[in-house]
Design an enzyme around this catalytic site. Structure first.
Site, PDB file in Angstrom:
ATOM      1  N   HIS A  25      13.855   8.012  63.333  1.00 12.55           N
ATOM      2  CA  HIS A  25      14.863   8.535  62.577  1.00 12.55           C
ATOM      3  C   HIS A  25      14.845   9.480  61.515  1.00 12.55           C
ATOM      4  CE1 HIS A  25      19.404   7.550  61.359  1.00 12.55           C
ATOM      5  NE2 HIS A  25      18.839   8.076  60.345  1.00 12.55           N
ATOM      6  N   GLU A  26      13.871   8.843  60.727  1.00 11.28           N
ATOM      7  CA  GLU A  26      13.635   9.798  59.533  1.00 11.28           C
ATOM      8  C   GLU A  26      13.153  11.182  59.927  1.00 11.28           C
ATOM      9  OE1 GLU A  26      15.187   9.239  57.100  1.00 11.28           O
ATOM     10  OE2 GLU A  26      15.714   7.036  57.586  1.00 11.28           O
ATOM     11  N   HIS A  29      15.422  13.811  60.709  1.00 10.22           N
ATOM     12  CA  HIS A  29      15.961  14.304  59.469  1.00 10.22           C
ATOM     13  C   HIS A  29      14.765  15.409  58.938  1.00 10.22           C
ATOM     14  CE1 HIS A  29      19.620  11.948  59.256  1.00 10.22           C
ATOM     15  NE2 HIS A  29      19.088  11.009  59.141  1.00 10.22           N
TER      16      HIS A  29
END
Length: 454
Positions: A25-26, A29
């Protein structure tokens, strides 16, 4: 001993999978942020004290002690305030020029916003001027912030695809054709008391009065030929408390029984738990296992249904968490459909993995579905348009895009960047609520866990 090891293995697989999902998920980003020229100074899995970290280039990668999330630090998330442009420029101990943006405020929220800007801009160096997040094009901001939850949804998609393509969706459904009676209720028990034995003062069921027995095939109801269970159920429900003439076949003989159905408060259907007054006979049909397998399109179709259910769950989440709080203090039992934290998910994974009555293939399919379900919920949840969630940043960037586009079309000056800092009071309230709900769910999963049949 084997059971304990399997339980531990199930918990470990689930926790590691969730941590990997957080890391991905990170990355969702960080990767686009770096590709668009942004400066990312930190990439961490977890919160709290740092367990391990390593500096690679301008980014510090690491793991923190509390594995309940993660974050990436992108420099310049907040623009400077209009009244903060009288910057104080100083030189730090390493000889680097540091721009400090500060302002004295009297209002509580105004001071919080000012402090947040100051903390943000203490990380900004003069050479970072063209790499600040708030200066990115609006569509780039949207891509960066949507990258994280999109990764979670993609993880869910691929895991569900594996499950649906190999194991399939499995449902217990009435056998096709005229319904064959599996059980006959001997009495009428209110829906709220289902599961108990018949009492002496309970009235006999209409099915028992009509002489029906297990193994009978129901062929007609009040003169209407019966071809399936769903049709029969609707005929019974619509009959209210009227007379019912039931044709059925037993051992090759055509028989008829006459009774009156009873009005009972029952769910509208197997998928809709809304209660209403309906006719009641007191039989259940024989059932069979139906396995449906499918590829990407089938997976997308199923995830569309999940998305609808997830949105509905988000709307009722505060109420559900409140009910978990009541279960913690013993006011009521923990509902089977109540939300769970990563602690509850790990416990469920352990119980399924160690359940002797569940075949190995079923265990693997369940664990994959559980991990996929958590990822799907996290992805959808993060798209909620409220700060500090990713959806709040997406909403801010979208509004900026719309506002600037409208100004260009109307030949007006560029209205500038949307100041997300002004929404920080909302972010603090939402973050506090999320923290409280998270604590309640974790405590609930420890002292009043969701009951499983294993």
């Amino acid at each position: 001993m084997t059971t304990a090891l399997l339980y531990l293995l199930g918990v470990l697989v689930f926790v590691v999978a969730i941590l990997v999902s957080i890391g991905l998920h990170e990355l969702g980003h960080m990767i686009p942020a770096k590709r668009f020229g942004g400066k990312v100074t930190q990439y961490f899995i977890g919160f709290g004290p740092t367990v391990w970290s390593k500096q690679v280039g301008e980014t510090e990668y690491g793991v923190k002690a509390i594995p309940l999330g993660g974050y990436v630090k992108i420099v310049g998330m907040l623009p400077p305030g209009a009244a903060q442009l009288a910057d104080e420029t100083t030189v730090d101990a390493d000889g680097n020029t540091v721009t400090r943006v500060r302002k004295s405020n009297t209002g509580m929220f105004t001071q919080l916003i000012s402090d947040a800007r100051a903390a943000e801009w203490e990380l900004v160096r003069p050479e970072d001027s063209d790499r600040l997040f708030y200066k990115m094009a609006s569509w780039k901001k949207i891509v960066v912030m949507a990258g994280g939850p999109t990764v979670n949804i993609l993880i869910a998609f691929f895991l569900f695809w594996i499950v649906f393509g190999t194991y399939g969706t499995r449902t217990i459904e009435p056998e096709a054709g005229a319904p064959v009676v599996d059980t006959v209720s001997q009495c009428v028990i209110p829906y709220s008391d289902e599961g108990r034995e018949c009492a002496a003062d309970d009235p006999a069921s209409p099915a028992s009065d009509a002489g029906l027995r297990p193994g009978d095939t129901i062929t007609s109801f009040n003169g209407t030929a019966v071809t399936g269970w769903d049709q029969l159920r609707e005929l019974i429900r619509d009959n209210a408390d009227g007379e019912a003439v039931i044709g059925y076949e037993r051992d090759g003989r055509e028989l008829t029984g006459t009774t009156s159905t009873t009005v009972e408060t029952r769910p509208t259907s197997e998928t809709d738990e809304t209660l209403r007054q309906v006719g009641f006979l007191g039989v259940t049909p024989t059932v069979e296992l139906v396995v449906t397998r499918g590829g990407p399109l089938y997976t997308l179709e199923q995830m569309g249904v999940m998305a609808k259910d997830t949105v509905q769950a988000l709307v009722t989440l505060p109420v559900k968490v409140y009910e978990v709080g009541q279960a913690i203090v013993g006011v009521e039992e923990r509902a089977a459909d109540s939300p769970v934290s990563i602690v509850g998910g790990g416990r469920i994974a352990g119980e399924v993995s160690s359940a002797e009555q569940i075949p190995g293939g079923d265990k693997v399919a369940f664990l994959l579905s559980l991990i996929a379900g958590f990822n799907f919920f996290i992805g959808v949840f993060n798209f909620v348009p409220l700060l500090p969630l990713d959806g709040g940043h997406i909403a801010s960037a979208t509004w900026e895009w719309i506002r600037r586009g409208a100004a260009r079309l109307r030949g007006r000056p560029d209205p500038g960047y949307v100041d997300a800092a002004k929404l920080l009071p909302v972010a603090y309230v939402v973050a506090s609520a999320l923290l409280v709900m998270g604590v309640v769910l974790i405590v609930g999963d420890l002292v009043a866990p969701v009951a499983t049949p294993f």
